[in-house]
Design an enzyme around this catalytic site. Structure first.
Site, short mmCIF file in Angstrom:
data_model
loop_
_atom_site.label_atom_id
_atom_site.label_comp_id
_atom_site.label_asym_id
_atom_site.label_seq_id
_atom_site.Cartn_x
_atom_site.Cartn_y
_atom_site.Cartn_z
N VAL A 415 4.21 42.72 -37.00
CA VAL A 415 3.29 43.84 -36.80
C VAL A 415 2.02 43.33 -36.12
O VAL A 415 1.89 42.15 -35.79
CB VAL A 415 2.97 44.53 -38.14
CG1 VAL A 415 4.24 45.11 -38.74
CG2 VAL A 415 2.31 43.58 -39.13
N GLU A 417 -1.56 41.96 -34.98
CA GLU A 417 -2.28 40.76 -35.43
C GLU A 417 -3.59 41.12 -36.14
O GLU A 417 -4.68 40.84 -35.65
CB GLU A 417 -2.56 39.84 -34.23
CG GLU A 417 -1.35 39.14 -33.68
CD GLU A 417 -0.94 37.95 -34.53
OE1 GLU A 417 -1.55 36.88 -34.42
OE2 GLU A 417 -0.01 38.11 -35.32
N LYS A 422 -1.13 43.19 -41.89
CA LYS A 422 -0.08 42.29 -42.36
C LYS A 422 -0.05 42.25 -43.89
O LYS A 422 1.03 42.20 -44.50
CB LYS A 422 -0.29 40.89 -41.77
CG LYS A 422 0.01 40.82 -40.27
CD LYS A 422 -0.10 39.40 -39.75
CE LYS A 422 0.16 39.34 -38.24
NZ LYS A 422 1.56 39.59 -37.88
N HIS A 465 6.96 31.64 -35.57
CA HIS A 465 6.24 32.07 -34.38
C HIS A 465 7.16 32.09 -33.16
O HIS A 465 7.55 31.04 -32.63
CB HIS A 465 5.05 31.14 -34.12
CG HIS A 465 4.30 31.45 -32.87
ND1 HIS A 465 3.65 30.50 -32.12
CD2 HIS A 465 4.08 32.64 -32.23
CE1 HIS A 465 3.09 31.06 -31.07
NE2 HIS A 465 3.34 32.36 -31.11
N ASN A 515 0.07 27.08 -28.91
CA ASN A 515 -1.05 27.89 -28.43
C ASN A 515 -2.31 27.06 -28.21
O ASN A 515 -3.13 27.38 -27.35
CB ASN A 515 -1.32 29.04 -29.39
CG ASN A 515 -0.36 30.19 -29.15
OD1 ASN A 515 0.40 30.20 -28.18
ND2 ASN A 515 -0.38 31.17 -30.05
#
Length: 739
Positions: A415, A417, A422, A465, A515
């Site tokens: 869902v 961020e 969450k 992720h 990231n």
């Protein structure tokens, strides 16, 4: 007669069946032992008058062979190093040449044995195994959906060195041959037949009988190129057709690889030279080029990362010991947006039942429709059947009812961020799932340990992720929170392997691993732009350095407004000092003043005109406070900056314990964001030049461009001790070729 790798049986008609079936392996591979066994069998076929011909097949269900066991090349590296120490470089090069060409000589012996050999192919037949098939006088492939043939060696820093370049270039027009060799793709049976790479396609139950029938019908034991009067399919290389092929091929190679991949360059040379020679001399030229490539640092690094390490990770190298294998049958996905729908699709594609939940039925149905679009695209391309499409969609239940998650062994939330959103989802899911079910959060920015605080069972809470687009990206980061238990980690790793992706296990931190490196890469591109470097030069320098896309293009893909949100979140968590003011000003101007969000709204650093290629936005020049003279800019320094900033961030994650296995750092960087594959990954990039030299380079860049380039303590220690990442953390010596 029974051998370790091959079984042979001579039938009443004089046809020898050679069944490749390595007892200790799930898939046949070419090892030194297998090569010796096959050589003995070939000599038996050639010398025994009772044998009319031979059929080579596989005893493995669904596979012929994946090719050579590339760990065998480690022995060649040791041979080279030993001969170098004893007798010098010339003797070492000769020893490597002679040893590495043995497989090519064996295949030539098959070709010239005087007896017909047939390859009966069912399942994957790749690399050295397909070169074996090419050396046979006839090839029959099954029409099974698992059957594929190809020569993918270029993807691990090599090229087909057992006759593949010379045979393919004599079977196909040179342009088609070069395209096949340079792409390294796996080819379906019907296409392979159309290309004349295989002679016949038949049901798998018939390929052995048809192979035998071809031999008994008088199958020819001579290849076309060994017959008098043979003409190349595209004519001589110096012909008009040749001049229309090879100069453009060289240009395409340089455009696509920036001359970073010596194996492809050597392969082009081998084809060009080999087509001007008789077959035996051509194979010698190929072997010479192959031995030369084996000594390259690029081949050593790529083989280690993209073959050895990736294979180990895919086999569960990081899975906690002693935890029983997960028996996942049904997976829940909460959030049917772009990411959630992609997760549902790849899960159903792997044969899992999927419960796809969203806030209302329309939203859930939209997610399933996305999966339908993806699988329908596969059907239209001939990669799936209508029945397979219907079966896949039948495995996805789209609903707004959280109660339908009760039988799921694993639930993945995808869902928005937002910690509050969450947290609400976590509570709803945990209210209905079993106590031993695993909850996984697909987040790219929010720390897992923080999200787990809202869970009743933090030991069953793990991060998973995915990268976008889910159906294409091969990597998944499994994130271990402070309280994540071994069973949750094992379940997540088992799931990732089940959906045929490569997992890496990382500890919880801001940005996790991939990231962090990506953000450093994009930051460098932003700062170059604010320094006055032309945008096109930034993007081209990145590609020349080996990156698949430039930092500005990559930022457009992930969205500029997301980048700005990350800047704001960084300030909120770490303070003003953690934010680069030049980057913030650039992003805020693009997003808030000009409404440029990236590809998603058709305008970012690039413009995205409908029906046309993207192009850099001319207005970028107006955002630059200064404009540097392009002719005065050191492009080599730009390339170094773009790679070094990512490698530094990777080194920091190792020092901080975010990454605890150097294999994962390199594999993850290449699969997640395409870090210059020819280097083997950011840590291999550092090891390749040596930490001491890397520290000197980074320190010089720090003096010119700021503290972000300052080496961390671990790098300084490695430089001082003369150690390497793989030497210290994986117990390896640096490859001789990379020294």
């Amino acid at each position: 007669m029974t051998d370790q790798s091959f079984r042979t049986e001579l039938d009443a008609d004089g046809v020898l069946g050679i069944v490749w079936d390595m007892a200790s392996r799930s898939m046949n591979v070419l090892t030194e032992g297998a090569i010796r066994e096959l050589a003995d069998i070939v000599e038996r076929v050639a010398s025994d008058d009772q044998i009319k011909g031979a059929v080579i097949s596989s005893g493995k269900e669904g596979s012929f062979s994946g090719g050579a066991d590339l760990t065998m090349l480690e022995g060649l590296a040791r041979l080279y190093a030993s001969e170098m120490a004893k007798h010098g470089e010339a003797a070492a090069a000769k020893a490597l040449f002679e040893e590495s060409r043995k497989l090519s000589q064996l295949y030539r012996r098959i070709e010239t044995s005087g007896k017909p050999f047939v390859a009966a192919i069912n399942g994957v037949c790749l690399g050295g195994a397909f070169e074996l098939a090419l050396s046979c006088h006839y090839r029959i492939a099954s029409n099974d959906k698992a059957t594929r043939v190809g020569l993918p060696e270029v993807k691990v820093g090599l090229f087909p060195g057992a006759g593949g370049t010379q045979r393919v270039a004599r079977m196909l027009p040179p342009g088609d041959a070069l395209q096949m060799l340079m792409k390294g793709e796996q080819i379906r049976p019907d296409k392979a037949r159309a290309m004349r790479l295989v002679d016949e396609v038949a049901p798998k139950d018939e390929i052995l009988s048809k192979a035998k029938a071809w031999i008994l019908a008088g199958g020819k034991a001579t290849k076309p190129w060994d017959e008098k009067g043979f003409k190349l399919p595209g004519g001589p290389v110096w012909s008009k057709a040749g001049f229309m092929t090879f100069p453009p091929a060289n240009a395409i190679y340089r455009r696509e690889t920036q001359d970073n991949y010596p194996a492809i360059r050597a392969m082009l040379q081998a084809v060009f030279d080999g087509l001007q020679l008789p077959m035996d001399l051509a194979l010698t030229v190929e072997s010479w080029q192959f031995a030369k490539v084996l000594r390259s640092p690029e081949a050593a690094a790529m083989i280690r990362t993209l073959f050895v390490s990736m294979q180990e990770l895919n086999k569960g190298a990081r899975r906690p010991a002693g935890v029983p294998k997960s028996e996942l049958r049904t997976v829940g996905v909460v959030g049917a947006g772009f990411m959630g729908a992609g997760v549902a699709y790849v899960s159903a594609q792997a044969g899992l039942e999927v419960v796809l939940v969203d806030r209302d039925q329309d939203a859930a149905d939209t997610g399933k429709a996305f999966a339908q679009k993806l699988i329908s695209g596969q059907v239209s391309k001939g990669r799936a059947t209508g029945a397979e499409r219907d079966a896949l969609l039948g495995r996805i239940l789209a609903t707004s009812d959280y109660e339908r998650l009760k039988d799921c062994g694993l639930v993945i939330e995808a869902v928005f961020e937002d910690p509050k959103v969450k947290a609400e989802v976590i509570q709803k899911v945990e209210a209905v799932i079993a106590d031993d079910a695993i909850f996984a959060s697909n987040t790219s920015t929010l720390p897992i340990s923080g999200l787990a605080k809202t869970s009743k069972r933090p030991e069953n809470f793990v991060g998973v992720h995915f990268f976008s687009p889910v159906e294409k990206m091969l990597l998944v980061e499994v994130i271990q929170g402070k309280e994540t238990g071994d069973r949750a980690i094992a379940t997540a790793l088992d799931y990732v392997r089940a959906i045929r992706k490569t997992p890496i296990l990382v500890k919880d931190s801001r940005g996790f691993y991939a990231n962090r490196c990506v953000i450093a890469y994009m930051l460098e591109g932003h700062l170059m732009l604010t320094e006055g470097v032309p945008a096109a030069m930034i993007e081209n320098a990145a590609k020349q350095a080996g990156m698949p896309v430039g930092p500005l293009s990559l930022n457009d893909e992930v969205a500029l407004d997301l980048g700005l949100r990350i800047v704001d979140a960084t300030r909120a968590q770490l303070g003003d000092a953690a934010v680069n003011p030049a980057q913030e000003k650039l992003l805020r101007t693009l997003v808030e003043t000009h409404g440029r969000l990236g590809r998603k709204n058709g305008k970012g650093f690039y413009d995205y005109p409908e029906g046309a290629k993207k192009r850099l936005w001319p207005g970028l020049k107006d955002l630059q406070p200064v404009h540097l003279d392009p002719d005065a800019i050191d492009v080599a320094e730009l390339k170094k900056r773009l790679l070094v900033t990512q490698a530094l961030e990777a080194a920091r994650t190792v020092e901080e314990g975010v990454v605890t296995d150097v294999r994962e750092a390199d594999v993850g960087a290449i699969l997640a964001f395409g870090f210059a594959p020819y280097t083997g990954g950011p840590l291999s990039y550092i090891d390749g030049m040596g930490p001491k030299r890397f520290v000197e380079l980074a320190s010089a860049l720090a003096e010119l461009h700021g503290e972000r380039f300052r080496p961390n303590r671990l790098l300084l220690d490695l430089a001082e001790t003369g150690d390497t990442f793989y030497g210290r953390f994986a117990g390896e010596k640096a490859p001789a070729a990379a020294a």
